[in-house]
Design a protein around this motif. Structure first.
Motif, PDB file in Angstrom:
ATOM      1  N   ARG A 152     105.985  12.491  59.810  1.00  0.00           N
ATOM      2  CA  ARG A 152     107.200  11.863  59.289  1.00  0.00           C
ATOM      3  C   ARG A 152     106.910  11.069  58.009  1.00  0.00           C
ATOM      4  NH1 ARG A 152     108.493   9.818  63.736  1.00  0.00           N
ATOM      5  NH2 ARG A 152     107.841   7.651  63.457  1.00  0.00           N
ATOM      6  N   GLN A 153     105.749  10.427  57.946  1.00  0.00           N
ATOM      7  CA  GLN A 153     105.407   9.590  56.795  1.00  0.00           C
ATOM      8  C   GLN A 153     104.912  10.402  55.601  1.00  0.00           C
ATOM      9  OE1 GLN A 153     105.892   6.204  56.616  1.00  0.00           O
ATOM     10  NE2 GLN A 153     106.864   6.413  58.621  1.00  0.00           N
ATOM     11  N   THR A 154     104.228  11.502  55.846  1.00  0.00           N
ATOM     12  CA  THR A 154     103.547  12.229  54.760  1.00  0.00           C
ATOM     13  C   THR A 154     104.067  13.638  54.520  1.00  0.00           C
ATOM     14  OG1 THR A 154     101.821  13.197  56.165  1.00  0.00           O
ATOM     15  CG2 THR A 154     101.430  10.960  55.299  1.00  0.00           C
ATOM     16  N   GLY A 155     104.807  14.184  55.512  1.00  0.00           N
ATOM     17  CA  GLY A 155     105.255  15.563  55.386  1.00  0.00           C
ATOM     18  C   GLY A 155     104.209  16.581  55.812  1.00  0.00           C
ATOM     19  N   MET A 156     103.051  16.095  56.336  1.00  0.00           N
ATOM     20  CA  MET A 156     101.980  16.984  56.780  1.00  0.00           C
ATOM     21  C   MET A 156     101.419  16.472  58.097  1.00  0.00           C
ATOM     22  SD  MET A 156      99.891  17.489  53.179  1.00  0.00           S
ATOM     23  CE  MET A 156      98.893  18.860  53.755  1.00  0.00           C
ATOM     24  N   THR A 157     100.872  17.369  58.904  1.00  0.00           N
ATOM     25  CA  THR A 157     100.177  16.938  60.111  1.00  0.00           C
ATOM     26  C   THR A 157      98.837  16.309  59.710  1.00  0.00           C
ATOM     27  OG1 THR A 157      98.971  19.014  60.417  1.00  0.00           O
ATOM     28  CG2 THR A 157     101.186  18.848  61.407  1.00  0.00           C
ATOM     29  N   PRO A 158      98.245  15.481  60.579  1.00  0.00           N
ATOM     30  CA  PRO A 158      96.945  14.895  60.235  1.00  0.00           C
ATOM     31  C   PRO A 158      95.883  15.932  59.899  1.00  0.00           C
ATOM     32  CG  PRO A 158      97.885  13.771  62.137  1.00  0.00           C
ATOM     33  CD  PRO A 158      98.770  14.946  61.862  1.00  0.00           C
ATOM     34  N   ARG A 159      95.802  16.998  60.678  1.00  0.00           N
ATOM     35  CA  ARG A 159      94.780  18.016  60.422  1.00  0.00           C
ATOM     36  C   ARG A 159      95.009  18.709  59.081  1.00  0.00           C
ATOM     37  NH1 ARG A 159      95.459  18.344  65.967  1.00  0.00           N
ATOM     38  NH2 ARG A 159      93.536  18.054  67.183  1.00  0.00           N
ATOM     39  N   ALA A 160      96.271  19.040  58.790  1.00  0.00           N
ATOM     40  CA  ALA A 160      96.573  19.712  57.520  1.00  0.00           C
ATOM     41  C   ALA A 160      96.287  18.787  56.348  1.00  0.00           C
ATOM     42  CB  ALA A 160      98.032  20.168  57.504  1.00  0.00           C
ATOM     43  N   GLU A 203      90.849   7.003  57.565  1.00  0.00           N
ATOM     44  CA  GLU A 203      90.065   7.509  58.695  1.00  0.00           C
ATOM     45  C   GLU A 203      89.898   9.028  58.601  1.00  0.00           C
ATOM     46  OE1 GLU A 203      88.817   6.057  61.563  1.00  0.00           O
ATOM     47  OE2 GLU A 203      89.417   3.978  61.280  1.00  0.00           O
ATOM     48  N   LEU A 204      90.949   9.717  58.225  1.00  0.00           N
ATOM     49  CA  LEU A 204      90.896  11.179  58.179  1.00  0.00           C
ATOM     50  C   LEU A 204      89.943  11.680  57.099  1.00  0.00           C
ATOM     51  CD1 LEU A 204      94.696  11.891  58.694  1.00  0.00           C
ATOM     52  CD2 LEU A 204      92.865  12.634  60.237  1.00  0.00           C
ATOM     53  N   VAL A 205      89.877  10.965  55.962  1.00  0.00           N
ATOM     54  CA  VAL A 205      89.011  11.403  54.865  1.00  0.00           C
ATOM     55  C   VAL A 205      87.588  10.881  55.027  1.00  0.00           C
ATOM     56  CG1 VAL A 205      88.596  11.239  52.380  1.00  0.00           C
ATOM     57  CG2 VAL A 205      90.881  11.716  53.208  1.00  0.00           C
ATOM     58  N   VAL A 233      91.333  13.824  65.442  1.00  0.00           N
ATOM     59  CA  VAL A 233      92.667  13.235  65.311  1.00  0.00           C
ATOM     60  C   VAL A 233      92.962  12.356  66.526  1.00  0.00           C
ATOM     61  CG1 VAL A 233      95.147  13.746  65.237  1.00  0.00           C
ATOM     62  CG2 VAL A 233      93.549  15.056  63.814  1.00  0.00           C
ATOM     63  N   GLN A 234      92.550  12.799  67.706  1.00  0.00           N
ATOM     64  CA  GLN A 234      92.761  12.013  68.919  1.00  0.00           C
ATOM     65  C   GLN A 234      92.014  10.677  68.839  1.00  0.00           C
ATOM     66  OE1 GLN A 234      91.008  13.426  72.645  1.00  0.00           O
ATOM     67  NE2 GLN A 234      92.936  12.958  73.683  1.00  0.00           N
ATOM     68  N   GLU A 235      90.750  10.711  68.413  1.00  0.00           N
ATOM     69  CA  GLU A 235      89.964   9.469  68.295  1.00  0.00           C
ATOM     70  C   GLU A 235      90.594   8.517  67.287  1.00  0.00           C
ATOM     71  OE1 GLU A 235      85.533  11.349  69.258  1.00  0.00           O
ATOM     72  OE2 GLU A 235      86.275  11.266  67.202  1.00  0.00           O
ATOM     73  N   ILE A 236      91.033   9.056  66.174  1.00  0.00           N
ATOM     74  CA  ILE A 236      91.640   8.214  65.133  1.00  0.00           C
ATOM     75  C   ILE A 236      92.938   7.592  65.638  1.00  0.00           C
ATOM     76  CG2 ILE A 236      92.765   8.295  62.869  1.00  0.00           C
ATOM     77  CD1 ILE A 236      90.614  10.405  62.093  1.00  0.00           C
ATOM     78  N   PHE A 277      97.520   3.911  68.757  1.00  0.00           N
ATOM     79  CA  PHE A 277      98.499   4.840  69.319  1.00  0.00           C
ATOM     80  C   PHE A 277      98.020   5.271  70.706  1.00  0.00           C
ATOM     81  CE2 PHE A 277      99.250   5.119  64.805  1.00  0.00           C
ATOM     82  CZ  PHE A 277     100.630   5.300  64.686  1.00  0.00           C
ATOM     83  N   ALA A 278      98.889   5.113  71.702  1.00  0.00           N
ATOM     84  CA  ALA A 278      98.521   5.513  73.063  1.00  0.00           C
ATOM     85  C   ALA A 278      98.611   7.019  73.248  1.00  0.00           C
ATOM     86  CB  ALA A 278      99.425   4.809  74.082  1.00  0.00           C
ATOM     87  N   ASP A 279      99.415   7.668  72.412  1.00  0.00           N
ATOM     88  CA  ASP A 279      99.657   9.102  72.561  1.00  0.00           C
ATOM     89  C   ASP A 279      99.318   9.820  71.252  1.00  0.00           C
ATOM     90  OD1 ASP A 279     100.563  11.636  73.037  1.00  0.00           O
ATOM     91  OD2 ASP A 279     102.683  11.096  73.253  1.00  0.00           O
ATOM     92  N   PRO A 280      98.278  10.642  71.215  1.00  0.00           N
ATOM     93  CA  PRO A 280      97.920  11.362  69.989  1.00  0.00           C
ATOM     94  C   PRO A 280      99.062  12.231  69.448  1.00  0.00           C
ATOM     95  CG  PRO A 280      96.129  11.489  71.567  1.00  0.00           C
ATOM     96  CD  PRO A 280      97.299  10.880  72.298  1.00  0.00           C
TER      97      PRO A 280
END
Length: 295
Positions: A276-284, A247-249, A255-258, A264-267
């Protein structure tokens, strides 16, 4: 002096034009004729390639080894593998270049298909119903790409997944003294993965999947880890992470829409989960991937 093997985004192009790029297709003559029917050694760090050769002849070169091309054949090349080709002037077929992160199964993933995709292959497509079906499917994939019709993404995905899955089956050596319990466990894990595909946006726990399959959570964890190298919980989390990456690519959603699309109820919780899964924030992660792809 050792020659450096160039790394290309796509057969020599140094950048991509669209941020939603995930698949490119062209005929083999259209490209190879520009280079005197020979593509020198090169590699792609982010792309998986499939060549469907319907006619002609030539050689596929992986590293220092040349393999004769005898159509009809499907050639698969995982990312970061040095490869090149020599074609006859009557060559006929397509080359498909797929962003590796878009694939349903990653090359090198701990599964039969993942292991098969991790090594360059020439898979003959004649002599069986499955072989003819793969050839037809790749031809349809090329035709669907060229037609540029609306709502084609699901079809392209389906053709691609079918061709790779059946290609791996065609290429597989006969199992030696396959243990019945191992086969049954593989089937259970395949059912588990299918259920995760259906329900991952509902965030069902591992216990839900265990009940659906008729196993205890402990037993499901044990067979999942033995076949995939990951626990049931890790597989569920990885599926959500992979969908978030797609979705991000491949979309322009925030990020909220995704996060809402993925259940996820809480962005903010989605961002913490992704970190936690990737070591990076979604935006980064989105910025880094699009920069890497030249978008």
């Amino acid at each position: 002096m050792k020659r450096t093997v160039p790394t290309y985004q796509l057969y020599g192009e140094q950048s991509l034009k669209r941020p939603d790029f995930w698949l490119h297709c062209e005929t083999i003559p259209s490209r190879s004729s520009l280079h005197h029917w020979e593509i020198g050694l090169h590699r792609h760090e982010s792309f998986f390639q499939i060549l469907y050769i319907a006619g002609g002849s030539g050689d596929a070169v992986f590293g220092d080894t040349a393999h004769p091309i005898r159509p009809p054949v499907m050639i698969t090349v995982p990312p970061a593998i040095s490869h090149g080709f020599r074609f006859s002037r009557d060559v006929d077929g397509f080359v498909f270049t797929v962003l590796a992160t878009h694939l349903r199964v990653s090359p090198g993933e701990r599964s039969r298909l993942g292991a098969w995709m991790a090594t360059p292959r020439l898979t003959r497509l004649d002599g069986s119903d499955d072989g003819r079906y793969v050839a037809l499917t790749l031809a349809r994939l090329g035709a669907e790409w060229e037609a540029s019709r609306s709502h084609r993404t699901d079809l392209l995905d389906a053709y691609l997944t079918s061709a790779l899955t059946l290609g791996a089956r065609l290429d597989e050596a006969q199992p030696v003294e396959d243990d019945a319990a191992d086969t049954e466990n593989e089937q259970r894990v395949e059912l588990f993965l299918s259920l995760v595909q259906q329900h991952h946006r509902a965030h069902k726990p591992a216990a839900f999947y265990a009940r659906e399959i008729g196993l205890s959570p402990t037993h499901l964890n044990r067979i999942a880890r033995s076949i995939t190298g990951q626990s049931a919980h890790e597989i569920i989390a990885r599926k959500l992470t992979d969908e978030a990456r797609r979705e991000l690519v491949f979309t322009r959603g925030s990020v909220q829409e995704i996060s809402f699309r993925l259940g996820f109820a809480d962005p903010a919780y989605f961002s913490r989960f992704f970190l936690r899964q990737t070591g990076m924030t979604p935006r980064a992660w989105r910025l880094a991937e699009r920069t890497k792809l030249g978008a």
